[in-house]
Design an enzyme around this catalytic site. Structure first.
Site: not given
Length: 616
Positions: A132, A137-138, A157, A159, A328, A357
């Site tokens: 974090n 910006n949490d 949190g 980032d 993905d 994947e």
């Protein structure tokens, strides 16, 4: 007067509703190989008006769809000789709304950008759980889920700033490429931290930072000769996506009439993609079913959907300076649609690598999805996907280090996996790994560092591109089986203010963490300069007594790898390997830094690996 006023009010309301609310992509670049650009313009009932481009520019096509809130404008960027032009929405002669569209200049060499290869070591980060760097910006006004570090399935949190601040840690470790799980906005009310239910494809989630922060991360990586890999999701979007909430047309997603709100879960039976005898209903249940209730399944047989995603991937590549993509759930997509998506991106960037994947448990089925596969060629299909993930090696690793030697157990599992390498059209371009963000933590399955050393020796020296999962290099564990995904996605110690254990620095690591880290650092930094490991040939020897020996070699050098998975010391007869020793009589084990005699016999301690550079 009252009647006239009412008419005027309605007219004003109509104009207000026709304002441009969104334009995607927001800007583009001149000089693309494919000069055609399709611009999505969104606004209430915007299609009920006239669309006009400034400066006499003629659109190749203006496509209106089922939903009048959308217009798709196609222009040939080669024919536009202005740095910007206006998209005008008109009602008769009156200009209701305008958007100034910018065409930027591409950076020199953009088309020929290099990508990740077998020279690299890829490090997988779950950003919310890594560090974090910016606590402010949490929580943000525009995102639903708030930070709660005590909740294993909540936002913690981590980032972009946290990643940037710790790039030197990764550089020291020997990492050369970073793959982050998705950083785009995921505005689901819960479990949004993983990022796979994206709600805005052109916006970094504000809890991670901004688009400019993402670009800055790429720049900081490039300063360190490291690469950035974007985790891209083509198969499904998030239920909170602004487009999903106001679909351009019903066939933008796979909508099930017999499902609740169009939802029907996928059967996950990916074999129906290539089973020549598969029933249509079984194929649809897999490919058209939703991955989850919050992940509407995208319809890649719709050309507008494919084009949107092609342009989006190219936009991020140009904007941020990406060095590759990880896709993905690749094999859940519409086969033709995802093939077109992949080909158009690699046509734009000939050296660009994309790893998909394909979570299957059979080498023939996985290799089907790699570009130029002889297996998929049987049905005249080519995915154009350069790289796939070696899930069968992952499967073997999950069992082999707790098994005794047997006909099909112990190190024989690993050998048997490599025996099927002939199925892959490009064996050096597959991703090899012991774990990722969806699997049981390796250090949970094998809590002893001896086993960690065995597996790291293996994936660092075999063919392909090794991938590490964050925290394993300091011994992090996690039990998915009993505690769920949150436990295999724990916070990296030292990533948060107040953490008592800061594993990002030597002085903050425990003795045990330093043992894991130092071993990994030594191995990975050695690997960086070893072309023989990157692109050399392989010679395998059938395991004996749970000892697997193989050689990596080219015209310049040869490396002998010995993995003793036996709980007892083993002695091997060197005559058995004379074909590969080819006159070499000694070598240096880069793990122990000891000189090793290769004459007569070699004794290897229990649960020990050797990586021996052969010397005359």
């Amino acid at each position: 007067m009252k009647k006239i006023y009412t008419i005027f009010a309605l007219s004003a309301a109509s104009i207000a509703f026709s304002q441009i609310q969104k334009v995607e992509p927001a800007f583009w670049w001149k000089g693309m190989k494919n000069p055609d650009l399709q611009i999505l313009v969104y606004g209430k009932n915007i299609a009920n008006n006239e669309i006009e481009l400034s400066d006499g520019i003629q659109a190749k096509n203006i496509q209106k769809v089922e939903n009048p809130n959308y217009v798709f404008i196609t222009v040939n960027t080669n024919e536009i000789n202005f740095p910007s032009f206006k998209i005008n929405i008109k009602k008769g002669k009156k200009n209701i709304s305008s958007y100034s569209y910018e065409l930027k200049q591409r950076l020199p060499g953009s088309v020929d950008r290099e990508s990740f290869t077998s020279k690299d070591v890829m490090y997988l980060i779950m950003p919310d759980r890594f560090a974090n760097g910016n606590p402010s910006n949490d929580n943000t006004r525009d995102t639903a889920e708030k930070s709660d570090r005590k909740n294993p399935g909540g936002r913690h949190g981590g980032d972009i700033e946290g990643i940037i601040k710790n790039l030197d840690y990764l550089k020291e470790l020997g990492v050369t490429a970073v793959w982050n799980t998705p950083l785009l906005e995921d505005n689901e009310p819960s479990f949004s931290y993983h990022g796979y239910a994206q709600s805005d494809y052109y916006k970094i989630d504000p809890r991670y930072g901004t688009n400019e922060d993402y670009k800055r991360m790429a720049d900081e990586l490039h300063k360190r000769n490291m690469k950035l890999i974007m985790d891209y999701v083509t198969n499904h979007w998030g239920s909170q996506s602004w487009i999903i909430k106001d679909l351009p047309a019903k066939d933008w997603i796979h909508y099930w009439k017999d499902g609740e709100k169009g939802f029907k879960r996928s059967s996950y039976r990916m074999t129906t993609q290539f089973d020549t005898n598969a029933s249509k209903i079984d194929m649809e249940n897999c490919m058209d079913g939703w991955f989850d209730t919050t992940m509407p399944d995208m319809n890649q047989s719709n050309p507008l959907v494919v084009n949107y995603m092609v342009q989006n991937a190219i936009w991020w590549t140009e904007f941020a300076g990406l060095d590759g993509l990880r896709v993905d759930t690749y094999s859940y997509n519409d086969k033709k649609g995802i093939s077109e998506w992949t080909k158009r991106i690699t046509d734009e960037y000939p050296n660009f690598n994309i790893v998909g994947e394909v979570w299957m448990h059979n080498q023939a089925q996985i290799s089907y999805w790699q570009k130029d596969s002889k297996i998929s060629a049987i049905e005249n299909y080519n995915s154009y996907l350069p790289s796939v993930m070696d899930f069968t090696l992952h499967d073997a690793i999950g069992q082999v280090f707790k098994e005794n030697s047997g006909w099909d157990s112990g190190m024989q599992r690993v050998y048997d996996n490599f025996a099927n390498d002939f199925l892959y059209p490009d064996i050096n371009n597959i991703l090899v790994f012991a774990e990722n963000h969806d699997t049981q933590r390796f250090n949970e399955t094998y809590p002893k560092i001896e086993d960690y050393k065995l597996v790291m020796s293996l994936i660092s020296t075999v063919r392909g591109i090794p991938q590490l999962y964050y925290g394993s290099e300091i011994g992090m564990s996690g039990d998915k089986a009993t505690k769920g995904d949150g436990d295999i996605r724990r916070d990296f110690p030292g990533g948060w203010n107040g953490d008592t254990n800061n594993a990002f620095v030597k002085s903050g690591r425990t003795d045990s963490q330093n043992q894991y880290f130092d071993f990994t650092r030594k191995l990975l930094n050695w690997r960086k300069g070893k072309e023989v490991i990157h692109t050399g040939k392989t010679k395998n020897y059938v395991p004996q007594n749970n000892v697997f020996v193989y050689f990596r070699y080219n015209e310049k050098e040869s490396v002998m790898v010995v993995v003793n998975n036996n709980v007892k010391e083993q002695t091997i007869d060197m005559k058995h390997f004379s074909e590969s020793l080819n006159g070499f009589t000694k070598g240096k084990d880069i793990i122990s830094d000891k000189e090793i005699s290769l004459q007569n016999s070699l004794t290897i301690p229990a649960k020990t690996s050797m990586v021996i550079e052969l010397q005359n």
